[in-house]
Design an enzyme around this catalytic site. Sequence first.
Site, PDB file in Angstrom:
ATOM      1  N   ILE A 172       0.807  -1.223   0.000  1.00 38.54           N
ATOM      2  CA  ILE A 172       0.000   0.000   0.000  1.00 38.54           C
ATOM      3  C   ILE A 172       0.839   1.271   0.000  1.00 38.54           C
ATOM      4  O   ILE A 172       0.297   2.367  -0.133  1.00 38.54           O
ATOM      5  CB  ILE A 172      -0.967   0.021   1.200  1.00 38.54           C
ATOM      6  CG1 ILE A 172      -0.186  -0.079   2.516  1.00 38.54           C
ATOM      7  CG2 ILE A 172      -1.999  -1.093   1.077  1.00 38.54           C
ATOM      8  CD1 ILE A 172      -1.057   0.063   3.755  1.00 38.54           C
ATOM      9  N   GLU A 226       5.282   3.034   0.116  1.00 38.25           N
ATOM     10  CA  GLU A 226       6.719   2.807   0.161  1.00 38.25           C
ATOM     11  C   GLU A 226       7.443   4.060   0.603  1.00 38.25           C
ATOM     12  O   GLU A 226       6.928   5.173   0.485  1.00 38.25           O
ATOM     13  CB  GLU A 226       7.238   2.377  -1.208  1.00 38.25           C
ATOM     14  CG  GLU A 226       7.008   3.396  -2.308  1.00 38.25           C
ATOM     15  CD  GLU A 226       7.421   2.875  -3.673  1.00 38.25           C
ATOM     16  OE1 GLU A 226       7.688   3.719  -4.544  1.00 38.25           O
ATOM     17  OE2 GLU A 226       7.495   1.644  -3.870  1.00 38.25           O
ATOM     18  N   GLY A 277      12.011   1.595   3.247  1.00 33.84           N
ATOM     19  CA  GLY A 277      11.211   0.403   3.471  1.00 33.84           C
ATOM     20  C   GLY A 277       9.941   0.369   2.652  1.00 33.84           C
ATOM     21  O   GLY A 277       9.630   1.287   1.890  1.00 33.84           O
ATOM     22  N   GLU A 278       9.198  -0.724   2.826  1.00 34.57           N
ATOM     23  CA  GLU A 278       7.948  -0.973   2.128  1.00 34.57           C
ATOM     24  C   GLU A 278       6.816  -1.091   3.145  1.00 34.57           C
ATOM     25  O   GLU A 278       7.040  -1.488   4.290  1.00 34.57           O
ATOM     26  CB  GLU A 278       8.040  -2.282   1.328  1.00 34.57           C
ATOM     27  CG  GLU A 278       9.268  -2.397   0.435  1.00 34.57           C
ATOM     28  CD  GLU A 278       9.176  -1.559  -0.828  1.00 34.57           C
ATOM     29  OE1 GLU A 278       8.066  -1.112  -1.148  1.00 34.57           O
ATOM     30  OE2 GLU A 278      10.216  -1.362  -1.487  1.00 34.57           O
ATOM     31  N   LYS A 314       5.057  -2.163   8.216  1.00 33.90           N
ATOM     32  CA  LYS A 314       6.172  -1.425   7.638  1.00 33.90           C
ATOM     33  C   LYS A 314       7.426  -2.274   7.812  1.00 33.90           C
ATOM     34  O   LYS A 314       7.788  -2.628   8.933  1.00 33.90           O
ATOM     35  CB  LYS A 314       6.359  -0.070   8.312  1.00 33.90           C
ATOM     36  CG  LYS A 314       7.506   0.715   7.676  1.00 33.90           C
ATOM     37  CD  LYS A 314       7.637   2.113   8.235  1.00 33.90           C
ATOM     38  CE  LYS A 314       8.771   2.839   7.518  1.00 33.90           C
ATOM     39  NZ  LYS A 314       8.996   4.198   8.028  1.00 33.90           N
ATOM     40  N   ILE A 327      -6.685   5.971   4.130  1.00 38.75           N
ATOM     41  CA  ILE A 327      -6.073   6.570   2.948  1.00 38.75           C
ATOM     42  C   ILE A 327      -5.586   7.970   3.280  1.00 38.75           C
ATOM     43  O   ILE A 327      -6.261   8.730   3.990  1.00 38.75           O
ATOM     44  CB  ILE A 327      -7.087   6.650   1.783  1.00 38.75           C
ATOM     45  CG1 ILE A 327      -7.707   5.264   1.540  1.00 38.75           C
ATOM     46  CG2 ILE A 327      -6.422   7.183   0.516  1.00 38.75           C
ATOM     47  CD1 ILE A 327      -6.726   4.195   1.182  1.00 38.75           C
ATOM     48  N   ASP A 352       5.979  18.374   9.911  1.00 37.73           N
ATOM     49  CA  ASP A 352       5.934  17.848   8.536  1.00 37.73           C
ATOM     50  C   ASP A 352       4.546  17.305   8.220  1.00 37.73           C
ATOM     51  O   ASP A 352       4.407  16.252   7.623  1.00 37.73           O
ATOM     52  CB  ASP A 352       6.980  16.751   8.360  1.00 37.73           C
ATOM     53  CG  ASP A 352       7.296  16.491   6.889  1.00 37.73           C
ATOM     54  OD1 ASP A 352       7.056  17.398   6.066  1.00 37.73           O
ATOM     55  OD2 ASP A 352       7.772  15.392   6.574  1.00 37.73           O
ATOM     56  N   GLY A 356       0.181  13.893   2.809  1.00 38.39           N
ATOM     57  CA  GLY A 356       0.534  12.481   2.845  1.00 38.39           C
ATOM     58  C   GLY A 356       0.653  11.918   4.240  1.00 38.39           C
ATOM     59  O   GLY A 356       0.709  10.698   4.418  1.00 38.39           O
ATOM     60  N   ASN A 357       0.700  12.785   5.247  1.00 35.67           N
ATOM     61  CA  ASN A 357       0.882  12.327   6.627  1.00 35.67           C
ATOM     62  C   ASN A 357      -0.382  12.425   7.466  1.00 35.67           C
ATOM     63  O   ASN A 357      -0.327  12.339   8.693  1.00 35.67           O
ATOM     64  CB  ASN A 357       2.023  13.106   7.296  1.00 35.67           C
ATOM     65  CG  ASN A 357       3.374  12.692   6.750  1.00 35.67           C
ATOM     66  OD1 ASN A 357       3.521  11.586   6.231  1.00 35.67           O
ATOM     67  ND2 ASN A 357       4.365  13.572   6.854  1.00 35.67           N
TER      68      ASN A 357
END
Length: 466
Positions: free
Chosen positions: A159, A161, A165-166, A181, A280, A319, A323-324
């Site tokens: 979902i 990256e 890491g992934e 993670k 999401i 930050d 996206g966070n």
Amino acid sequence: MSRARTAQSASVKAVDSSINELISTQHKQQTEHGVPMNFATPVKGSQLNLSSLLADLTPRTYTWSRLKAAISVHRKVLLTPRTLEVSNLDMSQDLFTTPLRTPLPKHLRSQLLRHDSLVAGENADLSDAEKVYHECDQQCPLPWEECILPHRMKRCVKIGEGTFGEVFSTTNASGDTVALKIIPVEGTKKVNGEDQKTFGEILHEIIISKELSSLKGKQQNQTCGFIGLNDLHCVQGCYPPDFLKAWDRFDQQKGSENDRPDFFEKDQFFIILEFEFGGIDLENSNGTLASLGVAKSILHQVTAALAVAEQELHFEHRDLHLGNVLVKTTKETTGSFILNGTAHSMETKGVLVRIIDYSLSRLEIDELTVSCDISKDEELFMGQGDYQFEIYRLMRKENGNDWTDYHPHTNVLWLHYLCSKLLSMKYRGSGGRGVKVLREELTRFYDNILQYSSATEALQNCPMFQ
């Protein structure tokens, strides 16, 4: 900024070029006219950089058991003064990274202030690897299959990256969706062009994740607004085939910026952080949220979470781009939080918010200060094309490029940013009664939020939250 994905120009809301002047003027006026800041968070005097502390623990300093007692959620011993000197450490990146991520340079480092520390404890000093095993409640690294059972591996879906890491989703023993993670550590092979993290470096991420996750169980200041850390493992071995298949599906559908993780050998170590599934991120939510009423709830939930963390940990996120901030649907109509011992409720409007990624964050734990010195990272302050990059410059202007001290107004700057983005988004219910009123209310929030000195003060005084 090689790994950043800037927003498309069509989705970027124009920002008044006088924003710097606006912020400085508002703060100056409050100070000059003596407006009382009743809910501003007090600043602690003693400070020590935790990430540096984790870097170089030697038999002459003190034991890991004492450090863990001072900073973990299970505090067991008292602190006793003793001088300690430690060296610098590269900061860990990306707690739980999403497509819009803030790039950090290779030499992002924390700074250390001299501080009284702790006496040596009853246990022998541990290696960094042993400290990680201790945090994972393990004696040594385990095979992948012992930590992630085969049937869970088969259900995994990639979902997200990050540089280091992934991130995959799967189910836990209760059937709930969780996020894994996976971070390679201590290997000699570069990952996505970067050196792998060491055990010492990953400790920083583990401890910060635990501390913010633990806010959901506090008595005086409580919030579920930060992503919950469910479990933690250290494994050894090649990347499992099921995870590689999930990686390939993600690459085919969305395209990956990372190296395919099939080059790791059987002696490779990995840290697996299992988080609750937070939903999401807002970057990928444009056009999916129901209404401006949801936007108002998101701002309320984010402000409340930041306020609780300010009071409990003297926290600055630093930050908080789109996206966070994660959102997921819920049937719960109200959410709750506790601020300084008083319980509060708020409307969810059908969504729950979770804040992630503390790679630039600043907080204090038992007089230990965790901060990230980005004073020399010029690339971070040179970004163009999105208000996100302007916020970094505004933070630097406010704190004089000193990233150790506590300046909770940076949280307010990010609330201003979030409001501007939410106002520019598309919503499924764009018409109907009350939309005009809601847009006017959010616009007033955008126009007035910068006057508050902290998220706490905004939560207590902003008309939109009353």
